[in-house]
Design a protein around this motif. Structure first.
Motif, PDB file in Angstrom:
ATOM      1  N   TYR A 191     -20.775  77.604  48.201  1.00 44.31           N
ATOM      2  CA  TYR A 191     -21.215  78.138  49.488  1.00 44.31           C
ATOM      3  C   TYR A 191     -22.648  78.629  49.364  1.00 44.31           C
ATOM      4  N   ASN A 192     -23.209  79.151  50.456  1.00 47.45           N
ATOM      5  CA  ASN A 192     -24.584  79.643  50.439  1.00 47.45           C
ATOM      6  C   ASN A 192     -24.585  81.146  50.189  1.00 47.45           C
ATOM      7  N   ALA A 193     -25.185  81.569  49.095  1.00 45.76           N
ATOM      8  CA  ALA A 193     -25.289  82.994  48.785  1.00 45.76           C
ATOM      9  C   ALA A 193     -26.561  83.564  49.404  1.00 45.76           C
ATOM     10  N   PHE A 194     -26.462  84.814  49.844  1.00 48.21           N
ATOM     11  CA  PHE A 194     -27.558  85.445  50.580  1.00 48.21           C
ATOM     12  C   PHE A 194     -27.721  86.865  50.046  1.00 48.21           C
ATOM     13  N   PHE A 195     -28.591  87.029  49.037  1.00 47.24           N
ATOM     14  CA  PHE A 195     -28.763  88.319  48.383  1.00 47.24           C
ATOM     15  C   PHE A 195     -30.010  89.028  48.908  1.00 47.24           C
ATOM     16  N   ALA A 196     -29.851  90.299  49.242  1.00 44.72           N
ATOM     17  CA  ALA A 196     -30.966  91.134  49.706  1.00 44.72           C
ATOM     18  C   ALA A 196     -31.636  90.530  50.941  1.00 44.72           C
ATOM     19  N   ASN A 197     -30.815  90.150  51.926  1.00 39.16           N
ATOM     20  CA  ASN A 197     -31.316  89.516  53.158  1.00 39.16           C
ATOM     21  C   ASN A 197     -32.140  88.263  52.875  1.00 39.16           C
ATOM     22  N   GLY A 198     -31.840  87.615  51.763  1.00 36.37           N
ATOM     23  CA  GLY A 198     -32.564  86.407  51.390  1.00 36.37           C
ATOM     24  C   GLY A 198     -33.862  86.659  50.651  1.00 36.37           C
ATOM     25  N   TYR A 201     -32.447  85.780  47.088  1.00 35.27           N
ATOM     26  CA  TYR A 201     -31.803  84.475  46.946  1.00 35.27           C
ATOM     27  C   TYR A 201     -31.184  84.048  48.264  1.00 35.27           C
ATOM     28  N   ASP A 202     -31.441  82.816  48.659  1.00 35.32           N
ATOM     29  CA  ASP A 202     -30.824  82.210  49.834  1.00 35.32           C
ATOM     30  C   ASP A 202     -30.660  80.727  49.528  1.00 35.32           C
ATOM     31  N   ALA A 203     -29.573  80.383  48.812  1.00 31.63           N
ATOM     32  CA  ALA A 203     -29.378  79.002  48.370  1.00 31.63           C
ATOM     33  C   ALA A 203     -27.920  78.814  47.959  1.00 31.63           C
ATOM     34  N   ARG A 204     -27.604  77.583  47.586  1.00 33.98           N
ATOM     35  CA  ARG A 204     -26.234  77.223  47.247  1.00 33.98           C
ATOM     36  C   ARG A 204     -25.823  77.782  45.880  1.00 33.98           C
ATOM     37  N   VAL A 205     -24.556  78.170  45.766  1.00 38.32           N
ATOM     38  CA  VAL A 205     -23.992  78.642  44.502  1.00 38.32           C
ATOM     39  C   VAL A 205     -22.581  78.083  44.337  1.00 38.32           C
ATOM     40  N   THR A 344     -39.282  89.661  41.441  1.00 39.13           N
ATOM     41  CA  THR A 344     -38.399  90.202  42.475  1.00 39.13           C
ATOM     42  C   THR A 344     -37.690  89.141  43.321  1.00 39.13           C
ATOM     43  N   TYR A 345     -37.798  87.856  42.994  1.00 38.39           N
ATOM     44  CA  TYR A 345     -37.094  86.839  43.772  1.00 38.39           C
ATOM     45  C   TYR A 345     -36.813  85.616  42.912  1.00 38.39           C
ATOM     46  N   ILE A 346     -35.760  84.889  43.316  1.00 38.78           N
ATOM     47  CA  ILE A 346     -35.364  83.672  42.613  1.00 38.78           C
ATOM     48  C   ILE A 346     -35.519  82.457  43.525  1.00 38.78           C
ATOM     49  N   ALA A 347     -34.855  82.496  44.688  1.00 38.01           N
ATOM     50  CA  ALA A 347     -34.945  81.411  45.678  1.00 38.01           C
ATOM     51  C   ALA A 347     -35.082  82.071  47.046  1.00 38.01           C
ATOM     52  N   HIS A 348     -36.297  82.395  47.405  1.00 48.64           N
ATOM     53  CA  HIS A 348     -36.574  83.206  48.599  1.00 48.64           C
ATOM     54  C   HIS A 348     -36.233  82.463  49.885  1.00 48.64           C
ATOM     55  N   THR A 349     -35.817  83.225  50.899  1.00 49.09           N
ATOM     56  CA  THR A 349     -35.407  82.625  52.172  1.00 49.09           C
ATOM     57  C   THR A 349     -36.574  82.143  53.030  1.00 49.09           C
ATOM     58  N   THR A 350     -37.773  82.660  52.792  1.00 47.81           N
ATOM     59  CA  THR A 350     -38.908  82.299  53.638  1.00 47.81           C
ATOM     60  C   THR A 350     -39.314  80.843  53.460  1.00 47.81           C
ATOM     61  N   ASP A 351     -39.914  80.270  54.503  1.00 48.82           N
ATOM     62  CA  ASP A 351     -40.469  78.923  54.425  1.00 48.82           C
ATOM     63  C   ASP A 351     -41.952  78.945  54.066  1.00 48.82           C
TER      64      ASP A 351
END
Length: 405
Positions: A191-198, A201-205, A344-351
């Motif tokens: 599923y898509n994990a969403f840590f710290a409002n993205g 991390y905002d990506a598949r796990v 402070t981020y791995i896979a950030h939600t921003t574009d």
């Protein structure tokens, strides 16, 4: 609802009577187009008119009257699950138990999304001007396992129009179950994990997430980050404590990633990163939302501290209203400012450009609008720079149009 519509539905109920009684309604004479159906349903005891020997076929029915007809048809053994689901509240008032009918009638649901995206990019980070242009289609499949558990799967197809080859890829992107174990809500699978409002991390796990509570909630999660080549996001575990107080929401959490980027190319990076975060948002008059989050990372490369990267950062956001897919002409505007160190981020939600984990700062401002039901457009402008070298910057305009069904 007109009674003529009821007749059309009644003929599909499969209700039968062993013998027809004499015509009970003076306003449905022999030879009337509905005579046989009305007579059959009356003989079966499903309809009884208005008590004055009239059927009243041109009158509007109340939902309660329709529920009475459905209840009587159910008592006769008719298969009316979809009607029973529609009138569940009224049937419950009548004492008819229909709690599971909706799930039986529509056990599997298929929904979808088609998004066209165009993004232009300019700046030192891109070596000049470039662009992205693609069409993404997603098909969601949701099945109800039982009263407490459901399954969700998602197939994704992406057509890349940004190169001469027209690359296309189709893959099974999601497969997970959701349900309850006692009072604990559980999600498990891909599923898509969403840590710290993205912001982390905002990506598949491939993982599991469990939460307990409502206004005050405790959440734990663990798994493997699988939305990168060679499963390079590593293994993770962490938790969050969140609370909601009317217009105010607060959250504090921790997530620890282990063995990231192992096996990528010829490298064996073995990077670990533990990140703490604290955030809050407040909504004014149900239209304006102000949010803020602080993050603190502790990244190590082969057991050595990554002192060359900033270890803290913050994000501030402001939004007004927002486009809702089911509300034509609804709209919203939003803005975010980022100042996040590379730890402070791995896979950030921003574009926006986040400079491959080097750390970034800058802003994004955009708007969205619902052109028609389930058709939403979004335009965002981003301007960010590399925190290790402020001379490396990036400006991009993201535009998309999304259709949902």
């Amino acid at each position: 609802m007109k009674k003529s519509l009821v007749l059309a539905m009644a003929m599909a109920l499969g209700v039968t009577a062993s013998a027809y009684a004499a015509n009970p309604f003076s306003d449905v004479p022999a030879g009337h187009w509905a005579y046989d159906s009305v007579n059959k349903l009356a003989a079966a005891g499903v309809i009884d008119g208005y008590g004055d020997a009239t059927f009243g076929g041109d009158k509007l029915m109340t939902r309660y009257e329709m529920a009475q007809i459905v209840a009587k048809a159910m008592a006769k053994g008719a298969n009316v699950d979809k009607l029973a689901a529609e009138f569940a509240d009224e049937l419950d008032t009548l004492g008819v138990r229909v709690a599971n009918l909706e799930k039986k009638a529509d056990n599997v649901k298929i929904t979808g999304e088609v998004r066209y995206k165009y993004m232009s990019k300019e700046g030192d980070a891109n070596g000049g001007e470039s662009y992205e242009n693609d069409l993404r289609s997603r098909i969601w499949i949701n099945g109800q396992v039982n009263d407490d558990w459901s399954y969700t799967g998602m197939i994704e197809n992406t057509q890349d129009f940004g190169n001469d080859n027209g690359d296309e890829d189709t893959s099974f992107q999601r497969a997970y179950v959701e349900g309850k174990l006692g009072g604990i809500n559980v999600t498990a699978g891909r599923y898509n994990a969403f840590f710290a409002n993205g912001n982390i991390y905002d990506a598949r796990v491939d993982g599991v997430e469990a939460s307990y509570g409502n206004n005050i909630k405790v959440t734990g999660f663990a798994g493997k980050g699988t939305d990168a080549d060679d499963e390079s996001n590593g293994n993770y575990a962490g938790g969050e404590l969140s609370a909601s107080f009317d217009a105010l929401n607060v959250a504090a959490g921790y997530v620890n990633f282990k063995d990231m980027y192992t096996g990528v190319g010829e490298k064996d990076s073995n990077i670990d990163n533990a990140i703490w975060y604290l955030g809050a948002d407040y909504t004014f008059d149900e239209t304006v939302t102000l949010s803020a989050m602080y993050l603190k990372g502790d990244l190590s490369d082969h057991d050595k501290d990554a002192d060359y990267l900033d270890d803290d950062g913050f994000v501030i956001g402001l939004s007004y209203k927002g486009a809702e897919a089911d509300t034509p002409n609804s709209w919203g505007i939003f803005a975010n400012y980022y100042d996040q160190g590379g730890q402070t981020y791995i896979a950030h939600t921003t574009d926006a450009n986040v400079f491959d984990g080097a750390g970034f700062k800058g802003y994004g401002i955009g708007a969205n609008y619902t052109f028609a039901k389930n058709i939403v457009g979004t335009v965002v402008y981003y301007d960010t720079e590399d925190k290790l070298d402020s001379k490396i910057d990036d400006q991009r305009i993201w535009a998309d149009l999304t259709f949902t069904f």
